[in-house]
Design a protein around this motif. Structure first.
Motif, PDB file in Angstrom:
ATOM      1  N   LYS A  86       3.625  54.009 -38.477  1.00  0.00           N
ATOM      2  CA  LYS A  86       3.020  52.728 -38.836  1.00  0.00           C
ATOM      3  C   LYS A  86       4.028  51.896 -39.625  1.00  0.00           C
ATOM      4  O   LYS A  86       4.668  52.389 -40.550  1.00  0.00           O
ATOM      5  CB  LYS A  86       1.743  52.943 -39.657  1.00  0.00           C
ATOM      6  CG  LYS A  86       0.607  53.548 -38.842  1.00  0.00           C
ATOM      7  CD  LYS A  86      -0.652  53.715 -39.674  1.00  0.00           C
ATOM      8  CE  LYS A  86      -1.776  54.290 -38.818  1.00  0.00           C
ATOM      9  NZ  LYS A  86      -3.022  54.486 -39.615  1.00  0.00           N
ATOM     10  N   ILE A  87       4.155  50.642 -39.245  1.00  0.00           N
ATOM     11  CA  ILE A  87       5.081  49.730 -39.897  1.00  0.00           C
ATOM     12  C   ILE A  87       4.363  49.006 -41.027  1.00  0.00           C
ATOM     13  O   ILE A  87       3.264  48.487 -40.847  1.00  0.00           O
ATOM     14  CB  ILE A  87       5.655  48.712 -38.888  1.00  0.00           C
ATOM     15  CG1 ILE A  87       6.310  49.446 -37.703  1.00  0.00           C
ATOM     16  CG2 ILE A  87       6.661  47.797 -39.587  1.00  0.00           C
ATOM     17  CD1 ILE A  87       7.404  50.416 -38.079  1.00  0.00           C
ATOM     18  N   LYS A  88       4.985  48.994 -42.207  1.00  0.00           N
ATOM     19  CA  LYS A  88       4.408  48.336 -43.377  1.00  0.00           C
ATOM     20  C   LYS A  88       5.078  46.986 -43.590  1.00  0.00           C
ATOM     21  O   LYS A  88       6.275  46.834 -43.329  1.00  0.00           O
ATOM     22  CB  LYS A  88       4.573  49.197 -44.634  1.00  0.00           C
ATOM     23  CG  LYS A  88       3.751  50.492 -44.616  1.00  0.00           C
ATOM     24  CD  LYS A  88       4.444  51.577 -43.834  1.00  0.00           C
ATOM     25  CE  LYS A  88       3.682  52.895 -43.882  1.00  0.00           C
ATOM     26  NZ  LYS A  88       4.246  53.908 -42.985  1.00  0.00           N
ATOM     27  N   TYR A  89       4.311  46.040 -44.097  1.00  0.00           N
ATOM     28  CA  TYR A  89       4.835  44.678 -44.271  1.00  0.00           C
ATOM     29  C   TYR A  89       4.305  44.072 -45.562  1.00  0.00           C
ATOM     30  O   TYR A  89       3.125  44.205 -45.891  1.00  0.00           O
ATOM     31  CB  TYR A  89       4.427  43.812 -43.084  1.00  0.00           C
ATOM     32  CG  TYR A  89       4.756  42.353 -43.228  1.00  0.00           C
ATOM     33  CD1 TYR A  89       6.077  41.914 -43.342  1.00  0.00           C
ATOM     34  CD2 TYR A  89       3.746  41.388 -43.247  1.00  0.00           C
ATOM     35  CE1 TYR A  89       6.386  40.563 -43.467  1.00  0.00           C
ATOM     36  CE2 TYR A  89       4.040  40.037 -43.363  1.00  0.00           C
ATOM     37  CZ  TYR A  89       5.350  39.632 -43.480  1.00  0.00           C
ATOM     38  OH  TYR A  89       5.654  38.303 -43.612  1.00  0.00           O
ATOM     39  N   LEU A  90       5.206  43.397 -46.275  1.00  0.00           N
ATOM     40  CA  LEU A  90       4.857  42.711 -47.514  1.00  0.00           C
ATOM     41  C   LEU A  90       5.522  41.339 -47.519  1.00  0.00           C
ATOM     42  O   LEU A  90       6.696  41.221 -47.176  1.00  0.00           O
ATOM     43  CB  LEU A  90       5.349  43.526 -48.723  1.00  0.00           C
ATOM     44  CG  LEU A  90       5.317  42.865 -50.107  1.00  0.00           C
ATOM     45  CD1 LEU A  90       3.879  42.573 -50.542  1.00  0.00           C
ATOM     46  CD2 LEU A  90       6.016  43.751 -51.139  1.00  0.00           C
ATOM     47  N   LYS A  91       4.759  40.320 -47.869  1.00  0.00           N
ATOM     48  CA  LYS A  91       5.294  38.964 -48.001  1.00  0.00           C
ATOM     49  C   LYS A  91       4.928  38.439 -49.384  1.00  0.00           C
ATOM     50  O   LYS A  91       3.768  38.478 -49.785  1.00  0.00           O
ATOM     51  CB  LYS A  91       4.731  38.037 -46.924  1.00  0.00           C
ATOM     52  CG  LYS A  91       5.214  36.591 -47.052  1.00  0.00           C
ATOM     53  CD  LYS A  91       4.938  35.782 -45.784  1.00  0.00           C
ATOM     54  CE  LYS A  91       3.474  35.504 -45.557  1.00  0.00           C
ATOM     55  NZ  LYS A  91       3.249  34.562 -44.435  1.00  0.00           N
ATOM     56  N   PHE A  92       5.936  37.957 -50.117  1.00  0.00           N
ATOM     57  CA  PHE A  92       5.677  37.428 -51.455  1.00  0.00           C
ATOM     58  C   PHE A  92       6.650  36.309 -51.778  1.00  0.00           C
ATOM     59  O   PHE A  92       7.596  36.049 -51.028  1.00  0.00           O
ATOM     60  CB  PHE A  92       5.768  38.547 -52.504  1.00  0.00           C
ATOM     61  CG  PHE A  92       7.137  39.119 -52.715  1.00  0.00           C
ATOM     62  CD1 PHE A  92       7.986  38.649 -53.721  1.00  0.00           C
ATOM     63  CD2 PHE A  92       7.597  40.167 -51.910  1.00  0.00           C
ATOM     64  CE1 PHE A  92       9.238  39.177 -53.924  1.00  0.00           C
ATOM     65  CE2 PHE A  92       8.871  40.716 -52.103  1.00  0.00           C
ATOM     66  CZ  PHE A  92       9.685  40.225 -53.113  1.00  0.00           C
ATOM     67  N   ARG A  93       6.416  35.632 -52.859  1.00  0.00           N
ATOM     68  CA  ARG A  93       7.355  34.613 -53.321  1.00  0.00           C
ATOM     69  C   ARG A  93       7.457  34.690 -54.838  1.00  0.00           C
ATOM     70  O   ARG A  93       6.563  35.175 -55.517  1.00  0.00           O
ATOM     71  CB  ARG A  93       6.897  33.218 -52.885  1.00  0.00           C
ATOM     72  CG  ARG A  93       5.587  32.745 -53.473  1.00  0.00           C
ATOM     73  CD  ARG A  93       5.215  31.398 -52.868  1.00  0.00           C
ATOM     74  NE  ARG A  93       3.846  31.018 -53.224  1.00  0.00           N
ATOM     75  CZ  ARG A  93       3.076  30.189 -52.523  1.00  0.00           C
ATOM     76  NH1 ARG A  93       3.572  29.644 -51.406  1.00  0.00           N
ATOM     77  NH2 ARG A  93       1.862  29.882 -52.889  1.00  0.00           N
ATOM     78  N   PHE A  94       8.566  34.183 -55.335  1.00  0.00           N
ATOM     79  CA  PHE A  94       8.763  34.102 -56.770  1.00  0.00           C
ATOM     80  C   PHE A  94       8.083  32.819 -57.271  1.00  0.00           C
ATOM     81  O   PHE A  94       8.187  31.775 -56.650  1.00  0.00           O
ATOM     82  CB  PHE A  94      10.254  34.070 -57.117  1.00  0.00           C
ATOM     83  CG  PHE A  94      10.956  35.366 -56.822  1.00  0.00           C
ATOM     84  CD1 PHE A  94      10.774  36.462 -57.632  1.00  0.00           C
ATOM     85  CD2 PHE A  94      11.810  35.480 -55.725  1.00  0.00           C
ATOM     86  CE1 PHE A  94      11.421  37.669 -57.364  1.00  0.00           C
ATOM     87  CE2 PHE A  94      12.469  36.665 -55.453  1.00  0.00           C
ATOM     88  CZ  PHE A  94      12.259  37.763 -56.285  1.00  0.00           C
TER      89      PHE A  94
END
Length: 219
Positions: free
Chosen positions: A210-218
């Motif tokens: 399973k591929i994990k993904y995270l998107k964030f910004r400062f």
């Protein structure tokens, strides 16, 4: 060193879309990517540890209105992406051959609009935490280089590294998580990537990982 590697290194020296030590632009590109390398004002998107550049080139195909830079220290790897971009006439792709810990030497504050960290070495031992590309040390380095509101994307097959990264980012007051999933290809986010995969992502997916993904910004 094999003949093939020597030939690839020679071609890297000749290929304009490879920025590396020994070329005049190597010491002057900081703050000048748009002016000196791409000769346009399009946003800069950077992929760290890009390997053969499949993801960098894939994004460049899909988004011609942006410039894409793959960063890796292995010249024989980035040679592949460089050659594909040249063959396809993609002028919005370049590769920077350098150590990632030296990123500040090649980008001015706020010069990067979006950052991708794709399938980096997980460095699972506790003593190697500082070497992880999502450790506080590296996040502190990325922050000033990314423009206000710029996005950081992180993909991995490694559950330990993903959970570690999610905790690190969650604990920071200067980070805002925009999306995360432990199963990217069963999530609502998968279509945003248009089926573009790194070589390792393809290998891991075929094995059922399973591929994990995270998107964030400062902030």
């Amino acid at each position: 060193m094999g003949r093939n590697k020597l030939q690839r290194f020679k071609e890297n020296e000749e290929n304009r879309n490879v920025v590396q030590d020994g070329k005049e632009i190597f010491k002057s590109v900081k703050g000048n990517w748009n002016k000196l390398q791409f000769e346009n004002s399009q946003p800069l998107v950077v992929e760290l540890a890009c390997g053969r550049g499949e993801f960098t080139v894939g994004l460049a195909r899909k988004y011609p209105e942006q410039n894409f830079i793959g960063v890796d220290i292995k010249g024989s790897r980035i040679w592949k992406g460089s050659k594909i971009a040249i063959a396809e006439g993609l002028e919005n792709v370049s590769f920077l051959r350098t150590q990632i810990q030296l990123l500040e030497d090649f980008f001015e504050e706020g010069e990067i609009s979006e950052l991708w960290i794709t399938f980096p070495d997980p460095f699972p031992r506790d003593g190697d935490e500082k070497r992880r590309l999502t450790s506080p040390r590296y996040l502190d380095m990325y922050k000033p280089l990314i423009k206000n509101g710029g996005i950081v994307n992180f993909k991995t097959d490694n559950t330990g590294l993903f959970d570690y990264t999610l905790e690190v980012v969650s604990d920071r007051d200067d980070c805002e998580i925009l999306a995360h999933t432990h199963d990217f290809y069963q999530s609502e986010f998968k279509d945003e990537h248009h089926g573009i995969k790194t070589r390792y992502e393809g290998i891991f997916s075929e094995k059922g990982e399973k591929i994990k993904y995270l998107k964030f910004r400062f902030r």
